[in-house]
Design an enzyme around this catalytic site. Structure first.
Site, PDB file in Angstrom:
ATOM      1  N   LYS A  15      -7.311 -10.452   0.681  1.00 47.70           N
ATOM      2  CA  LYS A  15      -8.288 -11.495   0.373  1.00 47.70           C
ATOM      3  C   LYS A  15      -8.161 -11.875  -1.088  1.00 47.70           C
ATOM      4  O   LYS A  15      -8.459 -11.089  -1.984  1.00 47.70           O
ATOM      5  CB  LYS A  15      -9.707 -11.024   0.685  1.00 47.70           C
ATOM      6  CG  LYS A  15     -10.725 -12.169   0.684  1.00 47.70           C
ATOM      7  CD  LYS A  15     -12.031 -11.768   1.335  1.00 47.70           C
ATOM      8  CE  LYS A  15     -12.917 -12.993   1.521  1.00 47.70           C
ATOM      9  NZ  LYS A  15     -14.184 -12.649   2.211  1.00 47.70           N
ATOM     10  N   THR A  60      -2.859   8.886  18.938  1.00 47.92           N
ATOM     11  CA  THR A  60      -2.419   7.887  17.976  1.00 47.92           C
ATOM     12  C   THR A  60      -1.698   8.569  16.820  1.00 47.92           C
ATOM     13  O   THR A  60      -1.853   9.764  16.596  1.00 47.92           O
ATOM     14  CB  THR A  60      -3.617   7.097  17.426  1.00 47.92           C
ATOM     15  OG1 THR A  60      -4.480   8.002  16.711  1.00 47.92           O
ATOM     16  CG2 THR A  60      -4.404   6.435  18.548  1.00 47.92           C
ATOM     17  N   TRP A 111      -7.804 -15.691   2.953  1.00 50.47           N
ATOM     18  CA  TRP A 111      -6.999 -14.610   3.524  1.00 50.47           C
ATOM     19  C   TRP A 111      -5.511 -14.910   3.398  1.00 50.47           C
ATOM     20  O   TRP A 111      -5.066 -16.025   3.625  1.00 50.47           O
ATOM     21  CB  TRP A 111      -7.348 -14.408   4.997  1.00 50.47           C
ATOM     22  CG  TRP A 111      -8.725 -13.886   5.244  1.00 50.47           C
ATOM     23  CD1 TRP A 111      -9.763 -14.555   5.814  1.00 50.47           C
ATOM     24  CD2 TRP A 111      -9.223 -12.581   4.923  1.00 50.47           C
ATOM     25  NE1 TRP A 111     -10.883 -13.758   5.867  1.00 50.47           N
ATOM     26  CE2 TRP A 111     -10.577 -12.535   5.335  1.00 50.47           C
ATOM     27  CE3 TRP A 111      -8.659 -11.458   4.326  1.00 50.47           C
ATOM     28  CZ2 TRP A 111     -11.373 -11.413   5.173  1.00 50.47           C
ATOM     29  CZ3 TRP A 111      -9.442 -10.334   4.170  1.00 50.47           C
ATOM     30  CH2 TRP A 111     -10.787 -10.311   4.581  1.00 50.47           C
ATOM     31  N   GLU A 163      -3.782   2.599  22.866  1.00 53.16           N
ATOM     32  CA  GLU A 163      -4.981   2.388  23.687  1.00 53.16           C
ATOM     33  C   GLU A 163      -4.751   1.403  24.836  1.00 53.16           C
ATOM     34  O   GLU A 163      -5.600   1.283  25.721  1.00 53.16           O
ATOM     35  CB  GLU A 163      -6.130   1.878  22.798  1.00 53.16           C
ATOM     36  CG  GLU A 163      -6.637   2.889  21.797  1.00 53.16           C
ATOM     37  CD  GLU A 163      -5.873   2.882  20.457  1.00 53.16           C
ATOM     38  OE1 GLU A 163      -6.429   3.378  19.467  1.00 53.16           O
ATOM     39  OE2 GLU A 163      -4.720   2.386  20.420  1.00 53.16           O
TER      40      GLU A 163
END
Length: 535
Positions: A433, A180, A438, A325
């Site tokens: 937030k 990654t 959100w 992944e």
């Protein structure tokens, strides 16, 4: 039914047998070279023979530090072909991360492009397991103090072009490795098997996926060191697809030129690549009528960019989603047959989402109260599983957080509409937030980049004593364009609730990016913090 292992050598053997005349067009430091699959097959067998003679064992890792070209493609098949692992290393990572990756993987050899070789020279004495370096060059070897350095062409020329891949490989053997890009901490290694790679190649070939076929000419712009160029070199070789490899340090001009001269039908890369290509198409005249799809992944594509490709240049735009992944293909955004007659704006809105799950995979979207409703509103983390989804990180206990009860927890927050279409709302760590509610930085970014004066935009949060967090927009304007904070906010106002609107707009010359072209929000937050500390 007969039992048989799904093996990577079978992909290139198929190309050799059925498509020996089809071509790989490869741009290297010395120019553009053309090879048939017949020639690529023979060169790959020579390389496999030399790797065997050198003593690379089953499961042994060999690193590559290279751009997209024919020699890198040959390594993609020669190493798994002898039971070893091709470890593609991101050349844009920091030297410290590159040293960590090579040592953690315990690479036995490194194949490196000539223009990247100075990076090796700077760190070779820190590499604990590397026994030799092979420079992939059309010319002479560079003068160097690095020991055990060979020229690729000289090294493979006495390899056996009729080398036979061993017949005792099994599909569960490791075949590839990619780390990654590590926005925090050290990179994490993901290992791909023969089986996962072959099945992923089939996934790319499905008509309702990317629909790659022998009829195509593909130009993967996404680097071969980044999730195997999204698996496209493997799938293209399996299918006998012509491949155009743009090589080192390409420019938008080079990409546009290849599209025109080679009649490229499909190309793939991240949004920043396509923004730059649009600027080139606006500046000069190119024939891009051969394109049947621009595949975009890595991060959300702005609606305005999708519209420009389709309405101005008549080039279909294909949104996809995945990660290291997931090999990486997980979802593709295509309209269903009964959605083709929807109003144009609604069609664009749907196709700007990340799409539906590719056949062969399973998903769940889980919020605080369990799986969320498919109502296009409730948010949850996307969980995935399937035959080309990783189940752990390579020798790294951080996998305990990401892989739980047989599911990959992606860290991406999304909604799902009633048709099962996923929309990535944000990374879990990037959601804002505010006052207990959100705010999606991705939605704000896409809206900002639809403004005619905005070239790039990224949204991050700043602490707020009353609301906990508030959004701030960071904007890069098109060259020669002007705008103000008030104009930008007025543009957003009709599209969002008042409490979603950024508290500020900061104009920048450049937004920091990761090594694969995504916005690097950790660095951006530091810049925003420094900006306010100066005030």
């Amino acid at each position: 039914m007969m039992k048989g292992d799904l093996l990577i050598p079978s992909l290139i053997e198929r190309a050799e047998k059925f498509f020996p005349k089809k071509e790989v067009i490869s741009r290297t430091g010395s120019g553009v070279q053309r090879f048939t699959y017949g020639e690529i097959g023979r060169r790959t067998r020579q390389l496999a023979d030399k790797l065997t003679q050198f003593g690379i064992p089953r499961g042994g890792r060999v690193g590559t530090l290279a751009w997209n070209h024919h020699r890198h493609l040959e390594l993609y098949f020669a190493l798994p072909g002898i039971g070893a692992v091709v470890h593609t290393i991101n050349i844009r990572l920091s030297p410290e991360h590159i040293v960590y990756i090579i040592n953690h993987a315990e690479d036995e050899m490194i194949f490196v492009d000539e223009d990247v070789f100075p990076l090796v020279e700077a760190v070779y004495d820190k590499l604990k397991t590397v026994k030799a370096f092979v420079v992939m060059t059309d010319g002479e070897l560079p003068d160097t103090k690095v020991p055990n350095v060979y020229s690729y062409e000289e090294w493979i020329k006495d390899g056996d072009p009729s080398f036979q891949y061993p017949d005792d490989l099994t599909e569960d053997m490791p075949a590839g490795m990619c780390f990654t890009s590590a926005t925090t901490g050290n990179p994490k290694g993901v290992v791909y098997t023969h089986r996962s790679t072959v099945l992923h190649s089939m996934g790319l070939s499905m008509a309702d996926s990317v629909a790659l076929s022998e009829y195509d000419t593909i130009m993967p712009v996404v680097p071969m060191f980044h999730v195997n160029a999204w698996g496209m070199p493997y799938a293209s070789t399996m299918l006998g697809t012509n491949q155009v490899m743009p090589g080192p340090r390409f420019t938008p001009e080079i990409l546009a030129g290849f599209i025109e001269s080679e009649k490229v039908t499909i190309t793939a890369g991240v949004p920043t690549i396509w923004m730059a290509l649009l600027k080139e198409l606006e500046a000069k005249s190119y024939d891009v009528s051969s394109l049947r799809a621009v595949v975009c992944g890595g991060s959300a594509a702005p609606m305005g960019m999708i519209k420009t490709f389709e309405q101005t240049y008549n080039v279909p735009f294909l949104h996809a989603y995945g990660m290291t992944e997931t090999s990486p293909l997980a979802t593709v955004s295509r309209l269903k047959s009964y959605e083709l007659d929807l109003p144009e704006e609604e069609r664009f809105k749907k196709r700007a989402k990340q799409g539906i799950l590719v056949p062969g995979l399973e998903m769940k979207v889980v919020g605080g109260g369990g799986e969320v409703a498919w109502n296009d509103e409730d948010m949850g983390e996307l969980l995935l599983r399937g035959p080309w989804i990783a189940d752990d990180y390579y020798k790294d206990d951080r996998g305990e957080e990401a892989f739980v009860d047989g599911w990959l927890h992606t860290g991406d927050v999304c909604t799902v509409d009633e048709e099962g279409v996923i929309k990535i709302v944000d990374r879990t760590k990037d959601l804002i937030k505010s006052g207990g509610e959100w705010i999606s930085s991705v939605d704000l970014e896409n809206a900002l980049m639809a403004h005619e004066a905005v070239f790039e935009a990224s949204v991050v949060s700043i602490p707020d004593p009353e609301w906990q967090e508030r959004p701030v927009a960071c904007v890069v304007l098109h060259e020669g364009k002007m705008s103000t904070k008030e104009e930008i906010l007025d543009f957003l106002r009709p599209q969002f609730a008042k409490w979603w609107l950024p508290d500020d707009v900061i104009f920048m010359e450049e937004i920091p990016k990761t090594s694969v072209g995504k916005f690097l929000k950790r660095a951006l937050r530091d810049q925003v913090k420094a900006h306010y500390e100066k005030q």
